[in-house]
Design a protein around this motif. Sequence first.
Motif, PDB file in Angstrom:
ATOM      1  N   GLY A 190       0.911  11.144  15.075  1.00 44.47           N
ATOM      2  CA  GLY A 190       1.189  10.123  14.074  1.00 44.47           C
ATOM      3  C   GLY A 190       0.689  10.458  12.684  1.00 44.47           C
ATOM      4  O   GLY A 190       1.387  10.235  11.693  1.00 44.47           O
ATOM      5  N   MET A 191      -0.518  10.989  12.583  1.00 45.03           N
ATOM      6  CA  MET A 191      -1.077  11.297  11.270  1.00 45.03           C
ATOM      7  C   MET A 191      -0.251  12.359  10.553  1.00 45.03           C
ATOM      8  O   MET A 191      -0.010  12.272   9.344  1.00 45.03           O
ATOM      9  CB  MET A 191      -2.528  11.752  11.411  1.00 45.03           C
ATOM     10  N   ALA A 192       0.196  13.358  11.297  1.00 47.53           N
ATOM     11  CA  ALA A 192       1.024  14.410  10.695  1.00 47.53           C
ATOM     12  C   ALA A 192       2.344  13.841  10.198  1.00 47.53           C
ATOM     13  O   ALA A 192       2.842  14.231   9.129  1.00 47.53           O
ATOM     14  CB  ALA A 192       1.282  15.514  11.714  1.00 47.53           C
ATOM     15  N   LEU A 193       2.896  12.907  10.951  1.00 49.93           N
ATOM     16  CA  LEU A 193       4.167  12.295  10.558  1.00 49.93           C
ATOM     17  C   LEU A 193       3.984  11.422   9.318  1.00 49.93           C
ATOM     18  O   LEU A 193       4.832  11.430   8.416  1.00 49.93           O
ATOM     19  CB  LEU A 193       4.710  11.468  11.725  1.00 49.93           C
ATOM     20  N   LYS A 194       2.890  10.705   9.237  1.00 49.98           N
ATOM     21  CA  LYS A 194       2.627   9.860   8.075  1.00 49.98           C
ATOM     22  C   LYS A 194       2.401  10.685   6.807  1.00 49.98           C
ATOM     23  O   LYS A 194       2.718  10.254   5.699  1.00 49.98           O
ATOM     24  CB  LYS A 194       1.408   8.964   8.338  1.00 49.98           C
ATOM     25  N   LYS A 195       1.848  11.891   6.986  1.00 49.56           N
ATOM     26  CA  LYS A 195       1.597  12.759   5.836  1.00 49.56           C
ATOM     27  C   LYS A 195       2.834  13.555   5.416  1.00 49.56           C
ATOM     28  O   LYS A 195       2.829  14.179   4.359  1.00 49.56           O
ATOM     29  CB  LYS A 195       0.463  13.729   6.168  1.00 49.56           C
ATOM     30  N   CYS A 196       3.861  13.526   6.240  1.00 47.64           N
ATOM     31  CA  CYS A 196       5.082  14.277   5.957  1.00 47.64           C
ATOM     32  C   CYS A 196       5.947  13.482   4.977  1.00 47.64           C
ATOM     33  O   CYS A 196       6.494  12.434   5.324  1.00 47.64           O
ATOM     34  CB  CYS A 196       5.849  14.554   7.250  1.00 47.64           C
ATOM     35  N   ALA A 197       6.082  13.989   3.755  1.00 47.26           N
ATOM     36  CA  ALA A 197       6.837  13.265   2.724  1.00 47.26           C
ATOM     37  C   ALA A 197       8.292  13.067   3.122  1.00 47.26           C
ATOM     38  O   ALA A 197       8.895  12.027   2.825  1.00 47.26           O
ATOM     39  CB  ALA A 197       6.758  14.018   1.400  1.00 47.26           C
ATOM     40  N   ALA A 198       8.865  14.045   3.811  1.00 56.20           N
ATOM     41  CA  ALA A 198      10.273  13.943   4.203  1.00 56.20           C
ATOM     42  C   ALA A 198      10.505  12.794   5.176  1.00 56.20           C
ATOM     43  O   ALA A 198      11.571  12.165   5.165  1.00 56.20           O
ATOM     44  CB  ALA A 198      10.740  15.263   4.827  1.00 56.20           C
ATOM     45  N   PHE A 199       9.517  12.507   6.020  1.00 56.74           N
ATOM     46  CA  PHE A 199       9.673  11.412   6.975  1.00 56.74           C
ATOM     47  C   PHE A 199       9.770  10.075   6.238  1.00 56.74           C
ATOM     48  O   PHE A 199      10.656   9.257   6.510  1.00 56.74           O
ATOM     49  CB  PHE A 199       8.507  11.391   7.962  1.00 56.74           C
ATOM     50  N   ALA A 200       8.854   9.852   5.290  1.00 57.03           N
ATOM     51  CA  ALA A 200       8.852   8.590   4.547  1.00 57.03           C
ATOM     52  C   ALA A 200      10.040   8.483   3.597  1.00 57.03           C
ATOM     53  O   ALA A 200      10.648   7.420   3.459  1.00 57.03           O
ATOM     54  CB  ALA A 200       7.541   8.441   3.769  1.00 57.03           C
ATOM     55  N   ASP A 201      10.374   9.586   2.952  1.00 58.66           N
ATOM     56  CA  ASP A 201      11.403   9.546   1.914  1.00 58.66           C
ATOM     57  C   ASP A 201      12.822   9.722   2.440  1.00 58.66           C
ATOM     58  O   ASP A 201      13.774   9.251   1.813  1.00 58.66           O
ATOM     59  CB  ASP A 201      11.135  10.646   0.871  1.00 58.66           C
ATOM     60  N   SER A 202      12.951  10.411   3.577  1.00 56.78           N
ATOM     61  CA  SER A 202      14.295  10.708   4.089  1.00 56.78           C
ATOM     62  C   SER A 202      14.577  10.072   5.448  1.00 56.78           C
ATOM     63  O   SER A 202      15.583   9.388   5.620  1.00 56.78           O
ATOM     64  CB  SER A 202      14.501  12.231   4.181  1.00 56.78           C
ATOM     65  N   THR A 203      13.682  10.293   6.408  1.00 55.66           N
ATOM     66  CA  THR A 203      13.947   9.831   7.769  1.00 55.66           C
ATOM     67  C   THR A 203      14.078   8.317   7.841  1.00 55.66           C
ATOM     68  O   THR A 203      15.065   7.791   8.390  1.00 55.66           O
ATOM     69  CB  THR A 203      12.837  10.296   8.723  1.00 55.66           C
ATOM     70  N   LEU A 204      13.099   7.603   7.309  1.00 53.77           N
ATOM     71  CA  LEU A 204      13.125   6.145   7.400  1.00 53.77           C
ATOM     72  C   LEU A 204      14.323   5.560   6.660  1.00 53.77           C
ATOM     73  O   LEU A 204      14.935   4.593   7.123  1.00 53.77           O
ATOM     74  CB  LEU A 204      11.820   5.566   6.858  1.00 53.77           C
ATOM     75  N   VAL A 205      14.669   6.170   5.539  1.00 50.85           N
ATOM     76  CA  VAL A 205      15.863   5.732   4.800  1.00 50.85           C
ATOM     77  C   VAL A 205      17.120   6.007   5.621  1.00 50.85           C
ATOM     78  O   VAL A 205      18.028   5.161   5.694  1.00 50.85           O
ATOM     79  CB  VAL A 205      15.953   6.438   3.433  1.00 50.85           C
ATOM     80  N   ALA A 206      17.164   7.163   6.268  1.00 53.85           N
ATOM     81  CA  ALA A 206      18.327   7.528   7.073  1.00 53.85           C
ATOM     82  C   ALA A 206      18.534   6.557   8.231  1.00 53.85           C
ATOM     83  O   ALA A 206      19.677   6.223   8.578  1.00 53.85           O
ATOM     84  CB  ALA A 206      18.172   8.956   7.600  1.00 53.85           C
ATOM     85  N   LEU A 207      17.440   6.092   8.836  1.00 48.22           N
ATOM     86  CA  LEU A 207      17.554   5.133   9.933  1.00 48.22           C
ATOM     87  C   LEU A 207      18.147   3.813   9.441  1.00 48.22           C
ATOM     88  O   LEU A 207      19.003   3.220  10.100  1.00 48.22           O
ATOM     89  CB  LEU A 207      16.184   4.892  10.570  1.00 48.22           C
ATOM     90  N   PHE A 208      17.702   3.374   8.283  1.00 51.12           N
ATOM     91  CA  PHE A 208      18.233   2.139   7.699  1.00 51.12           C
ATOM     92  C   PHE A 208      19.724   2.299   7.409  1.00 51.12           C
ATOM     93  O   PHE A 208      20.528   1.427   7.754  1.00 51.12           O
ATOM     94  CB  PHE A 208      17.472   1.815   6.415  1.00 51.12           C
ATOM     95  N   ARG A 209      20.100   3.422   6.793  1.00 51.36           N
ATOM     96  CA  ARG A 209      21.504   3.661   6.454  1.00 51.36           C
ATOM     97  C   ARG A 209      22.358   3.803   7.709  1.00 51.36           C
ATOM     98  O   ARG A 209      23.524   3.379   7.733  1.00 51.36           O
ATOM     99  CB  ARG A 209      21.636   4.926   5.605  1.00 51.36           C
TER     100      ARG A 209
END
Length: 271
Positions: free
Chosen positions: A58-77
Amino acid sequence: LKMVQALDDLASFQPKFLLPFTDALVFLFTEMAGSEAVPQAVRVAALNFFVTYAEKNGMALKKCAAFADSTLVALFRAVMADVTPELSDDSDEQASRRDMEGAVISLLPSLAGALGAKFMYARYGPLIVEGLRSEDYRAQYTALLFAGTLAEDTQQHFSAELPHLLALVLPLLASDNDKVLHGCLACVALLCSEYAPSMQREYHAQILPQLLRLLDVEAGVQPRISERAVSCLINFARELIPAADAEDADEEGDEGADYAHIFEPHVPLLA
Protein backbone atom coordinates in the motif's frame (compact mmCIF):
# COMPACT_ATOMS: atom_id res chain seq x y z
CA LEU A 1 -5.78 -13.17 -18.38
CA LYS A 2 -3.53 -15.93 -16.99
CA MET A 3 -0.60 -13.51 -16.89
CA VAL A 4 -2.63 -10.98 -14.89
CA GLN A 5 -3.78 -13.66 -12.48
CA ALA A 6 -0.21 -14.95 -12.09
CA LEU A 7 1.03 -11.46 -11.20
CA ASP A 8 -1.88 -11.11 -8.78
CA ASP A 9 -0.80 -14.34 -7.08
CA LEU A 10 2.80 -13.13 -6.98
CA ALA A 11 1.71 -9.84 -5.41
CA SER A 12 -0.24 -11.79 -2.83
CA PHE A 13 2.49 -14.25 -1.81
CA GLN A 14 5.75 -12.43 -2.67
CA PRO A 15 4.84 -8.71 -2.55
CA LYS A 16 8.39 -7.48 -1.86
CA PHE A 17 9.59 -9.05 -5.10
CA LEU A 18 7.40 -6.65 -7.11
CA LEU A 19 8.30 -3.46 -5.26
CA PRO A 20 11.04 -2.36 -7.73
CA PHE A 21 8.51 -2.71 -10.56
CA THR A 22 5.68 -0.70 -8.99
CA ASP A 23 5.69 2.13 -11.53
CA ALA A 24 5.77 -0.24 -14.50
CA LEU A 25 3.02 -2.41 -13.06
CA VAL A 26 0.83 0.60 -12.35
CA PHE A 27 1.25 1.80 -15.93
CA LEU A 28 0.55 -1.66 -17.39
CA PHE A 29 -2.55 -2.43 -15.33
CA THR A 30 -3.95 1.09 -15.71
CA GLU A 31 -3.79 0.68 -19.48
CA MET A 32 -5.54 -2.68 -19.20
CA ALA A 33 -8.28 -1.49 -16.87
CA GLY A 34 -8.98 1.69 -18.79
CA SER A 35 -9.04 0.33 -22.33
CA GLU A 36 -12.36 -0.66 -23.86
CA ALA A 37 -10.42 -2.72 -26.44
CA VAL A 38 -9.26 -5.13 -23.71
CA PRO A 39 -11.58 -8.07 -22.90
CA GLN A 40 -13.79 -7.38 -19.92
CA ALA A 41 -12.45 -10.33 -17.93
CA VAL A 42 -8.91 -8.97 -18.25
CA ARG A 43 -10.00 -5.47 -17.22
CA VAL A 44 -11.70 -6.84 -14.10
CA ALA A 45 -8.63 -8.97 -13.32
CA ALA A 46 -6.48 -5.83 -13.57
CA LEU A 47 -8.75 -4.15 -11.02
CA ASN A 48 -8.35 -7.10 -8.69
CA PHE A 49 -4.58 -6.80 -9.02
CA PHE A 50 -4.72 -3.21 -7.77
CA VAL A 51 -6.66 -4.32 -4.70
CA THR A 52 -4.14 -7.08 -3.96
CA TYR A 53 -1.21 -4.73 -4.48
CA ALA A 54 -2.81 -2.07 -2.27
CA GLU A 55 -3.26 -4.61 0.52
CA LYS A 56 0.33 -5.87 0.28
CA ASN A 57 2.31 -2.85 -0.93
CA GLY A 58 0.00 0.00 0.00
CA MET A 59 2.68 2.53 0.88
CA ALA A 60 4.45 2.02 -2.45
CA LEU A 61 1.17 2.49 -4.29
CA LYS A 62 0.36 5.68 -2.39
CA LYS A 63 3.80 7.08 -3.23
CA CYS A 64 3.39 6.24 -6.92
CA ALA A 65 2.37 9.47 -8.67
CA ALA A 66 0.99 7.58 -11.67
CA PHE A 67 -1.47 5.71 -9.45
CA ALA A 68 -2.96 8.90 -7.99
CA ASP A 69 -2.81 10.93 -11.19
CA SER A 70 -3.68 8.28 -13.77
CA THR A 71 -5.04 5.05 -12.32
CA LEU A 72 -7.70 6.52 -10.05
CA VAL A 73 -8.81 8.89 -12.80
CA ALA A 74 -8.95 6.01 -15.27
CA LEU A 75 -11.23 4.02 -12.95
CA PHE A 76 -13.63 6.95 -12.68
CA ARG A 77 -13.64 7.44 -16.47
CA ALA A 78 -14.11 3.70 -17.06
CA VAL A 79 -17.22 3.63 -14.89
CA MET A 80 -18.61 6.74 -16.57
CA ALA A 81 -18.08 5.24 -20.02
CA ASP A 82 -19.94 2.11 -18.93
CA VAL A 83 -23.05 3.91 -17.65
CA THR A 84 -26.25 3.28 -19.60
CA PRO A 85 -29.65 4.99 -19.23
CA GLU A 86 -31.30 1.81 -17.93
CA LEU A 87 -31.47 1.07 -14.23
CA SER A 88 -29.32 -1.93 -13.37
CA ASP A 89 -30.79 -5.02 -11.77
CA ASP A 90 -29.61 -4.90 -8.16
CA SER A 91 -30.61 -8.53 -7.65
CA ASP A 92 -28.09 -9.83 -10.21
CA GLU A 93 -24.95 -9.23 -8.16
CA GLN A 94 -22.68 -11.56 -10.14
CA ALA A 95 -23.65 -9.98 -13.46
CA SER A 96 -23.11 -6.49 -12.09
CA ARG A 97 -19.54 -7.36 -11.09
CA ARG A 98 -18.72 -8.37 -14.64
CA ASP A 99 -19.27 -4.84 -15.99
CA MET A 100 -16.91 -2.01 -15.18
CA GLU A 101 -19.40 -0.10 -13.05
CA GLY A 102 -20.12 -3.11 -10.86
CA ALA A 103 -16.49 -4.23 -10.72
CA VAL A 104 -15.05 -0.84 -9.76
CA ILE A 105 -17.76 -0.02 -7.23
CA SER A 106 -17.48 -3.44 -5.57
CA LEU A 107 -13.68 -3.06 -5.26
CA LEU A 108 -13.52 0.61 -4.17
CA PRO A 109 -14.19 -0.16 -0.48
CA SER A 110 -11.31 -2.65 -0.50
CA LEU A 111 -8.99 -0.07 -2.04
CA ALA A 112 -10.10 2.51 0.51
CA GLY A 113 -9.62 0.01 3.31
CA ALA A 114 -6.06 -0.71 2.20
CA LEU A 115 -4.99 2.83 1.31
CA GLY A 116 -7.14 4.78 3.77
CA ALA A 117 -10.39 6.68 3.30
CA LYS A 118 -8.56 10.00 3.64
CA PHE A 119 -6.21 9.18 0.76
CA MET A 120 -8.96 7.95 -1.55
CA TYR A 121 -11.51 10.70 -0.89
CA ALA A 122 -8.88 13.41 -1.22
CA ARG A 123 -7.92 12.10 -4.67
CA TYR A 124 -11.46 11.56 -5.87
CA GLY A 125 -12.90 14.76 -4.39
CA PRO A 126 -12.16 16.98 -7.42
CA LEU A 127 -13.55 14.34 -9.82
CA ILE A 128 -16.70 13.97 -7.73
CA VAL A 129 -17.28 17.73 -7.68
CA GLU A 130 -16.62 17.96 -11.42
CA GLY A 131 -19.09 15.15 -12.09
CA LEU A 132 -21.83 16.57 -9.87
CA ARG A 133 -21.56 19.94 -11.61
CA SER A 134 -21.70 18.39 -15.06
CA GLU A 135 -24.83 18.39 -17.22
CA ASP A 136 -24.00 14.85 -18.40
CA TYR A 137 -26.13 12.29 -16.57
CA ARG A 138 -23.29 9.75 -16.81
CA ALA A 139 -20.88 12.08 -15.02
CA GLN A 140 -23.48 12.90 -12.34
CA TYR A 141 -24.31 9.25 -11.77
CA THR A 142 -20.65 8.21 -11.56
CA ALA A 143 -19.85 11.02 -9.13
CA LEU A 144 -22.77 9.98 -6.92
CA LEU A 145 -21.60 6.35 -6.93
CA PHE A 146 -18.07 7.31 -5.90
CA ALA A 147 -19.22 9.86 -3.29
CA GLY A 148 -21.44 7.30 -1.59
CA THR A 149 -19.19 4.27 -1.93
CA LEU A 150 -16.16 6.10 -0.53
CA ALA A 151 -18.06 7.79 2.31
CA GLU A 152 -17.26 5.21 4.99
CA ASP A 153 -14.75 6.40 7.60
CA THR A 154 -14.51 9.91 6.10
CA GLN A 155 -16.32 11.81 8.86
CA GLN A 156 -13.24 12.52 10.97
CA HIS A 157 -11.37 13.91 7.96
CA PHE A 158 -14.02 15.59 5.80
CA SER A 159 -16.94 16.62 8.02
CA ALA A 160 -16.16 20.28 7.28
CA GLU A 161 -16.58 19.55 3.56
CA LEU A 162 -20.00 17.90 3.95
CA PRO A 163 -22.04 21.11 3.40
CA HIS A 164 -20.23 21.73 0.12
CA LEU A 165 -20.82 18.15 -1.02
CA LEU A 166 -24.50 18.15 -0.04
CA ALA A 167 -25.03 21.47 -1.82
CA LEU A 168 -24.26 19.54 -5.02
CA VAL A 169 -25.85 16.18 -4.10
CA LEU A 170 -29.22 17.08 -2.57
CA PRO A 171 -30.57 19.08 -5.55
CA LEU A 172 -30.22 15.89 -7.61
CA LEU A 173 -33.01 14.33 -5.51
CA ALA A 174 -35.27 16.37 -7.78
CA SER A 175 -33.60 15.17 -11.00
CA ASP A 176 -35.90 14.09 -13.82
CA ASN A 177 -33.35 11.47 -14.89
CA ASP A 178 -34.12 8.13 -13.24
CA LYS A 179 -30.50 6.95 -13.44
CA VAL A 180 -29.25 10.06 -11.63
CA LEU A 181 -32.10 9.83 -9.13
CA HIS A 182 -31.32 6.19 -8.39
CA GLY A 183 -27.65 7.01 -7.82
CA CYS A 184 -28.50 10.02 -5.68
CA LEU A 185 -30.73 7.98 -3.37
CA ALA A 186 -27.96 5.41 -2.92
CA CYS A 187 -25.44 8.17 -2.20
CA VAL A 188 -27.67 9.96 0.32
CA ALA A 189 -28.37 6.69 2.13
CA LEU A 190 -24.65 5.98 2.56
CA LEU A 191 -23.91 9.56 3.62
CA CYS A 192 -26.71 9.31 6.21
CA SER A 193 -24.99 6.27 7.67
CA GLU A 194 -21.57 7.91 7.86
CA TYR A 195 -22.58 11.39 9.02
CA ALA A 196 -25.43 10.52 11.41
CA PRO A 197 -26.96 12.14 13.33
CA SER A 198 -25.71 15.60 12.30
CA MET A 199 -26.72 15.16 8.66
CA GLN A 200 -30.28 14.19 9.60
CA ARG A 201 -30.60 17.04 12.09
CA GLU A 202 -29.29 19.71 9.75
CA TYR A 203 -30.63 18.58 6.37
CA HIS A 204 -33.94 16.82 7.07
CA ALA A 205 -35.88 19.69 5.52
CA GLN A 206 -34.14 19.09 2.18
CA ILE A 207 -34.12 15.30 2.36
CA LEU A 208 -37.38 14.02 3.87
CA PRO A 209 -39.88 15.81 1.58
CA GLN A 210 -38.07 14.45 -1.48
CA LEU A 211 -37.93 10.91 -0.09
CA LEU A 212 -41.61 10.95 0.78
CA ARG A 213 -42.47 12.32 -2.67
CA LEU A 214 -40.58 9.48 -4.30
CA LEU A 215 -42.64 6.87 -2.43
CA ASP A 216 -45.71 7.76 -4.51
CA VAL A 217 -45.80 5.20 -7.32
CA GLU A 218 -49.34 6.28 -8.21
CA ALA A 219 -47.99 9.73 -9.07
CA GLY A 220 -45.77 8.19 -11.74
CA VAL A 221 -42.63 7.42 -9.73
CA GLN A 222 -40.88 4.34 -11.10
CA PRO A 223 -41.23 1.35 -8.74
CA ARG A 224 -37.44 0.86 -8.71
CA ILE A 225 -36.99 4.48 -7.66
CA SER A 226 -39.66 4.12 -4.99
CA GLU A 227 -37.95 1.01 -3.62
CA ARG A 228 -34.64 2.87 -3.45
CA ALA A 229 -36.37 5.78 -1.68
CA VAL A 230 -37.68 3.34 0.94
CA SER A 231 -34.15 2.03 1.52
CA CYS A 232 -32.84 5.58 1.83
CA LEU A 233 -35.60 6.50 4.28
CA ILE A 234 -34.77 3.44 6.39
CA ASN A 235 -31.10 4.48 6.48
CA PHE A 236 -32.08 8.03 7.41
CA ALA A 237 -34.18 6.88 10.38
CA ARG A 238 -32.13 3.87 11.48
CA GLU A 239 -28.91 5.83 11.80
CA LEU A 240 -30.67 8.60 13.72
CA ILE A 241 -31.44 6.56 16.82
CA PRO A 242 -29.01 3.73 17.65
CA ALA A 243 -30.58 0.33 18.32
CA ALA A 244 -29.67 0.47 22.01
CA ASP A 245 -31.46 3.80 22.40
CA ALA A 246 -34.47 2.45 20.51
CA GLU A 247 -34.77 -0.40 23.01
CA ASP A 248 -34.58 2.06 25.89
CA ALA A 249 -37.22 4.19 24.19
CA ASP A 250 -39.65 1.28 24.24
CA GLU A 251 -39.17 1.01 27.99
CA GLU A 252 -38.95 4.67 28.98
CA GLY A 253 -40.98 6.30 26.21
CA ASP A 254 -38.98 9.52 25.93
CA GLU A 255 -35.66 8.67 24.26
CA GLY A 256 -36.97 9.75 20.86
CA ALA A 257 -38.02 13.19 22.01
CA ASP A 258 -34.83 14.83 20.75
CA TYR A 259 -35.57 13.57 17.25
CA ALA A 260 -39.32 14.22 17.06
CA HIS A 261 -38.85 17.70 15.60
CA ILE A 262 -37.12 16.16 12.58
CA PHE A 263 -40.10 14.02 11.58
CA GLU A 264 -43.16 15.97 12.78
CA PRO A 265 -43.12 18.70 10.08
CA HIS A 266 -43.19 16.05 7.38
CA VAL A 267 -46.02 13.87 8.74
CA PRO A 268 -48.69 15.66 6.62
CA LEU A 269 -46.87 14.53 3.47
CA LEU A 270 -47.74 10.93 4.36
CA ALA A 271 -51.48 11.65 4.31
